[in-house]
Design an enzyme around this catalytic site. Structure first.
Site, PDB file in Angstrom:
ATOM      1  N   GLY A 256       0.774  -1.234   0.000  1.00 18.64           N
ATOM      2  CA  GLY A 256       0.000   0.000   0.000  1.00 18.64           C
ATOM      3  C   GLY A 256       0.805   1.283   0.000  1.00 18.64           C
ATOM      4  O   GLY A 256       0.227   2.361   0.138  1.00 18.64           O
ATOM      5  N   ARG A 301       2.471  -1.517  -6.194  1.00 21.07           N
ATOM      6  CA  ARG A 301       2.619  -0.324  -7.044  1.00 21.07           C
ATOM      7  C   ARG A 301       3.906   0.429  -6.776  1.00 21.07           C
ATOM      8  O   ARG A 301       4.449   1.060  -7.683  1.00 21.07           O
ATOM      9  CB  ARG A 301       1.409   0.601  -6.885  1.00 21.07           C
ATOM     10  N   ARG A 342      -7.589   2.534 -14.266  1.00 15.13           N
ATOM     11  CA  ARG A 342      -7.606   3.199 -12.956  1.00 15.13           C
ATOM     12  C   ARG A 342      -8.343   4.538 -12.964  1.00 15.13           C
ATOM     13  O   ARG A 342      -8.882   4.951 -11.945  1.00 15.13           O
ATOM     14  CB  ARG A 342      -6.187   3.343 -12.400  1.00 15.13           C
ATOM     15  N   CYS A 373     -16.655   2.842 -26.423  1.00 16.31           N
ATOM     16  CA  CYS A 373     -18.005   3.385 -26.538  1.00 16.31           C
ATOM     17  C   CYS A 373     -18.565   3.767 -25.183  1.00 16.31           C
ATOM     18  O   CYS A 373     -19.608   3.258 -24.755  1.00 16.31           O
ATOM     19  CB  CYS A 373     -18.902   2.353 -27.209  1.00 16.31           C
ATOM     20  N   GLU A 374     -17.862   4.640 -24.462  1.00 13.21           N
ATOM     21  CA  GLU A 374     -18.299   5.126 -23.151  1.00 13.21           C
ATOM     22  C   GLU A 374     -17.761   6.539 -23.002  1.00 13.21           C
ATOM     23  O   GLU A 374     -16.582   6.765 -23.296  1.00 13.21           O
ATOM     24  CB  GLU A 374     -17.647   4.332 -22.002  1.00 13.21           C
TER      25      GLU A 374
HETATM   26  C1  LIG Z   1      -2.907  -5.413  -3.688  1.00 11.51           C
HETATM   27  C2  LIG Z   1      -2.241  -5.999  -2.527  1.00 11.51           C
HETATM   28  C3  LIG Z   1      -0.960  -5.591  -2.191  1.00 11.51           C
HETATM   29  C4  LIG Z   1      -0.222  -4.506  -2.937  1.00 11.51           C
HETATM   30  O1  LIG Z   1      -0.817  -3.240  -2.842  1.00 11.51           O
HETATM   31  P1  LIG Z   1      -0.047  -1.983  -3.443  1.00 11.51           P
HETATM   32  O2  LIG Z   1      -0.948  -0.826  -3.186  1.00 11.51           O
HETATM   33  O3  LIG Z   1       0.144  -2.233  -4.894  1.00 11.51           O
HETATM   34  O4  LIG Z   1       1.259  -1.879  -2.712  1.00 11.51           O
HETATM   35  C5  LIG Z   1      -0.338  -6.219  -1.131  1.00 11.51           C
HETATM   36  N1  LIG Z   1      -0.957  -7.212  -0.424  1.00 11.51           N
HETATM   37  C6  LIG Z   1      -2.208  -7.623  -0.712  1.00 11.51           C
HETATM   38  C7  LIG Z   1      -2.822  -8.703   0.085  1.00 11.51           C
HETATM   39  C8  LIG Z   1      -2.896  -7.045  -1.770  1.00 11.51           C
HETATM   40  O5  LIG Z   1      -4.137  -7.448  -2.059  1.00 11.51           O
END
Ligand SMILES: *Cc1c(COP(=O)(O)O)cnc(C)c1O
Length: 444
Positions: A256, A301, A342, A373-374
């Site tokens: 995350g 990410r 996204r 088509c959106e």
């Molecule tokens: C998606 C996910 C991640 C990675 O999230 P990022 O935002 O890309 O770092 C890590 N662990 C789990 C269980 C996930 O579902």
């Protein structure tokens, strides 16, 4: 908080204004591989992977622990990427049979793979047990029963972690916040369901409970959410020890970590995150005088996102008069919501620039749209692009390395773009472009 830069580290402009990535001119990439095209800067992506490995390795060594990095493969996956991660000493998360098979095909050792998913099929669980994945992260009490029976039938002991929802609410968008109560993932800490599930795993002879896992969400900037989550997980580990007399070996704190999608976005640097999180854990464990667990994290990410760009070719452009009397230049490209999900899914912000030239023309309020088509088929909602942006121009959208190709689809029977990586003037194809024959081959 560090101000981020959405461009890959090797991105540069030549004397004629053309962008090159990894020493390869974008015009060469477009001519040889077509557009839309996903381009990964290999040095950048592997640099981010090893930066996480080293920052967390060192910070946790400093508190007498360890921290492994599990690259979350759903962000960006190819067999070659799995090979890079294996070579660079990372582990990898997968969440389906398909991701598992690609990881294995790329040479990621099964023992370094973690299998996730809130609804794993029997076939997925059996395959994971047969190849010997390092851990299965169980997401429900039903899964504990199912997995224990499958492992017993195969005569193996399955290494498991329990996925815990800690109640820490973080992340950029409702659909990517994953640790509050009212959503589908994990077992609740607050209600006691997590502890019960841990005890159940612990008592199953065909399961080995390694520890507990949590993932609080995505695109998280505030370090305090990670600290809070670590603290709650240590508390849960202590509750389990009180109930069973056993101190669990490992805690996984998930991914995350936020990245910059546009100029001046903030990002969470791995060194800063590692030191802060390790600091909090060190103080809590030392204060309680208990055995230090091992840790792991799961960035996706933050490893893949800024390392990748998408190249498009501009088709139709048109000026639209707005209610306030102003105008907006619409720039339609040869892809859209099939290769770039996204913006339509999360309202995410991106930027864009001409790729093969720079322009002297004034920048005008513009919107990059696709060919689907959106009307919601938007790639970049607001960006200044030169007024002379024209049919045939190459356009580049940075920070699309994560959740680009992996979320892509064939809407309107478009052909999914190829994925290539560039390094020191060399281009390597990871995934070839779809062909019309591929679409026809599916027709029965
Ligand atoms: C998606 C996910 C991640 C990675 O999230 P990022 O935002 O890309 O770092 C890590 N662990 C789990 C269980 C996930 O579902």
């Amino acid at each position: 908080m560090a101000l981020g830069n959405p461009w890959p580290t090797t991105a540069s402009r030549g004397a004629d204004g053309a962008l090159s990535l990894g020493g390869v001119d974008v015009r060469t990439l477009a001519a040889e591989h077509g557009t839309p095209l996903y381009v990964i800067d290999e040095a950048d992506m592997r640099g981010r992977a090893t930066a996480f490995r080293d920052a967390f390795g060192e910070a946790f060594a400093g508190i007498g622990s360890e921290c492994e990095v599990y690259y979350a493969s759903k962000a960006s996956l190819s067999a070659r990427i799995a090979g890079w991660m294996a070579e660079d000493g990372l582990h990898m998360d997968v969440a389906s049979l398909g991701e598992l098979e690609i990881a294995l095909a790329g040479g990621m050792p099964a023992a370094r793979i973690g299998l996730h998913g809130n609804n794993k099929s029997d076939a997925e669980l059996v395959r994971a047990l047969e190849v010997g994945v390092g851990r299965i992260i169980v997401d429900s009490t039903m899964e504990i029963t199912v997995l224990a029976a499958l492992a017993a039938r195969l005569g193996v002991v399955a290494p498991v972690m329990v996925r815990v929802t800690t109640g820490v609410h973080a992340g950029g968008h409702e659909y990517i916040a994953t640790s509050h109560e009212d959503q589908k993932f994990g077992l609740s800490l607050a209600s006691g369901a997590a502890l019960e599930a841990m005890i159940e795993c612990f008592e199953q002879p065909s399961l080995h409970l390694l520890g507990i896992h949590t993932h609080i969400g995505s695109q998280i900037l505030g370090i305090d959410a990670f600290e809070e989550s670590a603290e709650r997980m240590l508390g849960l580990r202590a509750q389990f020890a009180e109930a069973t007399g056993t101190w669990l070996e490992e805690i996984d704190l998930g991914g995350g970590y936020a990245i910059a999608y546009v100029e001046d976005d903030e990002e969470l640097a791995p060194t800063r995150a590692a030191q802060a999180i390790a600091g909090v854990i060190g103080r809590i464990v030392a204060g309680a005088a208990v055995a230090m667990p091992r840790f792991s994290i799961e960035p996706g990410r933050a490893i893949a996102g800024p390392a990748g760009v998408t190249l498009y070719t501009v088709g139709v452009t048109k000026d639209v008069t707005l209610e306030d009397g102003g105008t907006r230049q619409y720039v339609a490209v040869d892809g859209g919501m099939s290769d770039h999900m996204r913006t339509i899914t999360y309202g995410a912000e991106y930027t864009a620039a001409l790729a093969a030239r720079v322009s002297e023309a004034p920048g005008v309020q513009s919107r990059v749209v696709g060919k689907h088509c959106e009307s919601g088929d938007i790639v970049v909602r607001d960006v200044q692009l030169p007024a002379d942006t024209a049919r045939g121009d190459l356009l580049v959208v940075p920070a699309t390395g994560a959740y680009g190709r992996t979320m892509s689809n064939n809407y309107n029977a478009l052909l999914r773009p190829a994925v290539v990586s560039v390094r020191k003037g060399e281009t390597t194809v990871h995934i070839r472009r779809d062909r019309i024959e591929d679409l026809l081959a599916l027709q029965q």
